[in-house]
Design a protein around this motif. Structure first.
Motif, PDB file in Angstrom:
ATOM      1  N   ALA A 102       5.988  -2.062   3.409  1.00  0.00           N
ATOM      2  CA  ALA A 102       6.381  -3.477   3.473  1.00  0.00           C
ATOM      3  C   ALA A 102       6.273  -4.079   2.091  1.00  0.00           C
ATOM      4  N   ALA A 103       7.075  -5.099   1.829  1.00  0.00           N
ATOM      5  CA  ALA A 103       6.958  -5.842   0.574  1.00  0.00           C
ATOM      6  C   ALA A 103       5.617  -6.566   0.549  1.00  0.00           C
ATOM      7  N   ALA A 104       5.140  -6.870  -0.658  1.00  0.00           N
ATOM      8  CA  ALA A 104       3.876  -7.603  -0.816  1.00  0.00           C
ATOM      9  C   ALA A 104       4.106  -8.786  -1.760  1.00  0.00           C
ATOM     10  N   PRO A 105       4.915  -9.766  -1.351  1.00  0.00           N
ATOM     11  CA  PRO A 105       5.209 -10.896  -2.230  1.00  0.00           C
ATOM     12  C   PRO A 105       3.996 -11.758  -2.543  1.00  0.00           C
ATOM     13  N   ASP A 106       2.938 -11.639  -1.726  1.00  0.00           N
ATOM     14  CA  ASP A 106       1.709 -12.376  -2.008  1.00  0.00           C
ATOM     15  C   ASP A 106       0.992 -11.831  -3.232  1.00  0.00           C
ATOM     16  N   VAL A 107       1.336 -10.614  -3.623  1.00  0.00           N
ATOM     17  CA  VAL A 107       0.725  -9.989  -4.800  1.00  0.00           C
ATOM     18  C   VAL A 107       1.594 -10.201  -6.034  1.00  0.00           C
ATOM     19  N   ALA A 108       2.869  -9.848  -5.924  1.00  0.00           N
ATOM     20  CA  ALA A 108       3.812  -9.986  -7.039  1.00  0.00           C
ATOM     21  C   ALA A 108       5.213  -9.696  -6.511  1.00  0.00           C
ATOM     22  N   PRO A 109       6.259 -10.153  -7.208  1.00  0.00           N
ATOM     23  CA  PRO A 109       7.618  -9.876  -6.738  1.00  0.00           C
ATOM     24  C   PRO A 109       7.957  -8.391  -6.669  1.00  0.00           C
ATOM     25  N   ASP A 110       7.295  -7.562  -7.502  1.00  0.00           N
ATOM     26  CA  ASP A 110       7.595  -6.123  -7.497  1.00  0.00           C
ATOM     27  C   ASP A 110       6.567  -5.324  -6.718  1.00  0.00           C
ATOM     28  N   ALA A 111       5.789  -5.982  -5.856  1.00  0.00           N
ATOM     29  CA  ALA A 111       4.706  -5.309  -5.148  1.00  0.00           C
ATOM     30  C   ALA A 111       5.123  -4.884  -3.735  1.00  0.00           C
ATOM     31  N   TYR A 112       4.500  -3.818  -3.266  1.00  0.00           N
ATOM     32  CA  TYR A 112       4.737  -3.328  -1.911  1.00  0.00           C
ATOM     33  C   TYR A 112       3.444  -2.706  -1.380  1.00  0.00           C
ATOM     34  N   ARG A 113       3.318  -2.743  -0.055  1.00  0.00           N
ATOM     35  CA  ARG A 113       2.167  -2.114   0.593  1.00  0.00           C
ATOM     36  C   ARG A 113       2.606  -0.843   1.296  1.00  0.00           C
ATOM     37  N   VAL A 114       1.729   0.162   1.234  1.00  0.00           N
ATOM     38  CA  VAL A 114       1.957   1.456   1.866  1.00  0.00           C
ATOM     39  C   VAL A 114       0.848   1.695   2.871  1.00  0.00           C
ATOM     40  N   GLY A 115       1.211   2.118   4.081  1.00  0.00           N
ATOM     41  CA  GLY A 115       0.231   2.441   5.112  1.00  0.00           C
ATOM     42  C   GLY A 115       0.304   3.907   5.481  1.00  0.00           C
ATOM     43  N   LEU A 116      -0.842   4.583   5.555  1.00  0.00           N
ATOM     44  CA  LEU A 116      -0.887   6.005   5.876  1.00  0.00           C
ATOM     45  C   LEU A 116      -1.000   6.208   7.385  1.00  0.00           C
ATOM     46  N   GLU A 117      -0.174   7.068   7.888  1.00  0.00           N
ATOM     47  CA  GLU A 117      -0.014   7.251   9.322  1.00  0.00           C
ATOM     48  C   GLU A 117      -1.288   7.677  10.028  1.00  0.00           C
ATOM     49  N   ASP A 118      -1.981   8.681   9.511  1.00  0.00           N
ATOM     50  CA  ASP A 118      -3.074   9.272  10.275  1.00  0.00           C
ATOM     51  C   ASP A 118      -4.441   8.675   9.983  1.00  0.00           C
ATOM     52  N   SER A 119      -4.534   7.799   8.957  1.00  0.00           N
ATOM     53  CA  SER A 119      -5.829   7.218   8.608  1.00  0.00           C
ATOM     54  C   SER A 119      -5.862   5.698   8.738  1.00  0.00           C
ATOM     55  N   GLY A 120      -4.696   5.054   8.694  1.00  0.00           N
ATOM     56  CA  GLY A 120      -4.655   3.593   8.711  1.00  0.00           C
ATOM     57  C   GLY A 120      -5.008   2.966   7.379  1.00  0.00           C
ATOM     58  N   LEU A 121      -5.203   3.769   6.338  1.00  0.00           N
ATOM     59  CA  LEU A 121      -5.479   3.223   5.004  1.00  0.00           C
ATOM     60  C   LEU A 121      -4.255   2.484   4.479  1.00  0.00           C
ATOM     61  N   ILE A 122      -4.508   1.330   3.865  1.00  0.00           N
ATOM     62  CA  ILE A 122      -3.447   0.520   3.271  1.00  0.00           C
ATOM     63  C   ILE A 122      -3.663   0.467   1.759  1.00  0.00           C
ATOM     64  N   PHE A 123      -2.584   0.593   1.007  1.00  0.00           N
ATOM     65  CA  PHE A 123      -2.626   0.485  -0.439  1.00  0.00           C
ATOM     66  C   PHE A 123      -1.599  -0.548  -0.882  1.00  0.00           C
ATOM     67  N   VAL A 124      -1.931  -1.292  -1.909  1.00  0.00           N
ATOM     68  CA  VAL A 124      -0.971  -2.214  -2.500  1.00  0.00           C
ATOM     69  C   VAL A 124      -0.551  -1.645  -3.849  1.00  0.00           C
ATOM     70  N   CYS A 125       0.755  -1.598  -4.070  1.00  0.00           N
ATOM     71  CA  CYS A 125       1.322  -0.987  -5.268  1.00  0.00           C
ATOM     72  C   CYS A 125       2.290  -1.972  -5.919  1.00  0.00           C
ATOM     73  N   ARG A 126       2.585  -1.734  -7.184  1.00  0.00           N
ATOM     74  CA  ARG A 126       3.620  -2.478  -7.897  1.00  0.00           C
ATOM     75  C   ARG A 126       4.486  -1.490  -8.654  1.00  0.00           C
ATOM     76  N   LEU A 127       5.748  -1.833  -8.824  1.00  0.00           N
ATOM     77  CA  LEU A 127       6.611  -0.985  -9.640  1.00  0.00           C
ATOM     78  C   LEU A 127       6.079  -0.882 -11.060  1.00  0.00           C
ATOM     79  N   SER A 128       5.356  -1.909 -11.485  1.00  0.00           N
ATOM     80  CA  SER A 128       4.863  -1.979 -12.860  1.00  0.00           C
ATOM     81  C   SER A 128       3.386  -1.639 -12.989  1.00  0.00           C
ATOM     82  N   ALA A 129       2.749  -1.186 -11.896  1.00  0.00           N
ATOM     83  CA  ALA A 129       1.309  -0.913 -11.955  1.00  0.00           C
ATOM     84  C   ALA A 129       0.945   0.139 -10.929  1.00  0.00           C
ATOM     85  N   ARG A 130      -0.264   0.680 -11.056  1.00  0.00           N
ATOM     86  CA  ARG A 130      -0.733   1.690 -10.131  1.00  0.00           C
ATOM     87  C   ARG A 130      -1.105   1.068  -8.782  1.00  0.00           C
TER      88      ARG A 130
END
Length: 332
Positions: free
Chosen positions: A192-220
């Motif tokens: 999913a997009a993460a506009p609350d973080v930055a315009p180039d940010a997105y969140r990734v969710g892992l299927e088997d663990s439920g861990l969520i990560f927030v990422c940016r095209l310009s950052a780790r």
């Protein structure tokens, strides 16, 4: 790419549980000319086949559902994720790296009736070649989102990676992904997009663990919490306009078939409401979710089913590409 079906039997059920299903053989290398229009047929389905007049589960009102097919291509299948804009534009990605873009059609009552103005395109790799040509390990796209500047972000399983496609077209580039160990074929299913973080940010969710990560095209990427799976798998997520979020979970067993859970949470992660769909209701391998704010308040949720191309070892499974809609108002 998950292989759960609602009408499999005997040995097939055991194979499903073992995750052994494979892609159907001898599919054409391209669905239609890249970006060409396709006509999509839509057959309406009730929420409850036993009681077609039933249209409510708690605070969720059924807003129509259809089975979508096309006589023009063998590749309108395996749809693993979708996003829908406020004006009804649908974006979906398939297990074999095809991208579907269409307009949602509503009837006079505002209920889901079908799709129009559809186009199907083959996603490319960094060298400009069709990902499909690289085989199942390369083409297993699972999550899709379009960022505010038009960049298309797609997450993949098996060969775990994230690709970012420029808004103006052209080959993608590698985008940041969580620096963690992925379970084979159970990785970055939710996106999913993460506009609350930055315009180039997105969140990734892992299927088997439920861990969520927030990422940016310009950052780790950075850890962003974990959702409680409650014995299921996380297959999709989307944002709510008030800062909350919606998660879609799926589980499967031979006795119950597919059990789908939609959880709505506020911006602090507290559960506001939930919806469960299982037999005898209309259900299949639902693993795509889109949340669209309604003009009069509330949210319309669209859910799409990955039919796994309807085959196992060349034999039909009876799975369907369902597109369902539910309207939700926050409980008072």
């Amino acid at each position: 790419m998950r292989r759960h079906g609602g009408r499999l039997g005997g040995l097939l059920l055991a194979a499903v549980l073992a995750g052994c299903l494979q892609a159907p053989p001898r599919l054409p290398p391209a669905p239609v000319p890249h970006g060409a229009a396709v006509t999509i047929d839509a057959e309406p389905v009730p929420m409850d086949p036993r009681d077609p007049a039933r249209e409510r589960i708690g605070n969720f009102a059924y807003a129509g559902g259809v089975v979508i097919t096309s006589a023009q291509t063998a590749r309108l299948h395996g749809l693993s994720d979708l996003k829908v804009t406020a004006d009804g534009r649908l974006l979906a990605a398939s297990d074999q790296s095809d991208l579907l873009e269409a307009r949602i059609v509503l009837d006079a009552a505002g209920r889901l009736a079908g799709l129009a103005d559809a186009r199907l395109s083959a996603l490319k790799d960094e060298a400009g070649a069709d990902l499909y040509a690289g085989g199942q390990e390369e083409y297993d796209s699972e999550g899709v989102v379009r960022l505010a500047d038009g960049t298309l972000v797609v997450s993949f399983e098996q060969h775990d990676r994230v690709l970012a496609y420029p808004a103006g077209g052209g080959p993608p580039r590698r985008a940041p992904l969580p620096q963690t160990a992925f379970t084979h074929n159970k990785g970055m299913e939710a996106l999913a997009a993460a506009p609350d973080v930055a315009p180039d940010a997105y969140r990734v969710g892992l299927e088997d663990s439920g861990l969520i990560f927030v990422c940016r095209l310009s950052a780790r990427c950075a850890p962003d919490g974990r959702v409680d799976l409650e014995g299921s798998e996380l297959v999709a997520m989307d944002n709510l306009s008030d800062g909350g979020r919606a998660y879609l979970f799926r589980s499967f067993s031979p006795l119950r078939g597919n059990v789908i859970r939609l959880r709505v949470v506020d911006r602090a992660g507290r559960t506001l409401d939930s919806l469960q769909i299982e037999r005898p209701l209309t259900v299949d391998n639902l693993e795509g979710l889109a949340a669209v704010p309604r003009a009069g308040g509330g949210v319309r949720f669209y859910l799409i089913a990955d039919d796994n191309f309807g085959f196992y070892e060349g034999k039909p499974t009876g799975q369907r590409t369902l597109l369902l809609a539910f309207d939700w108002q926050a409980p008072k």
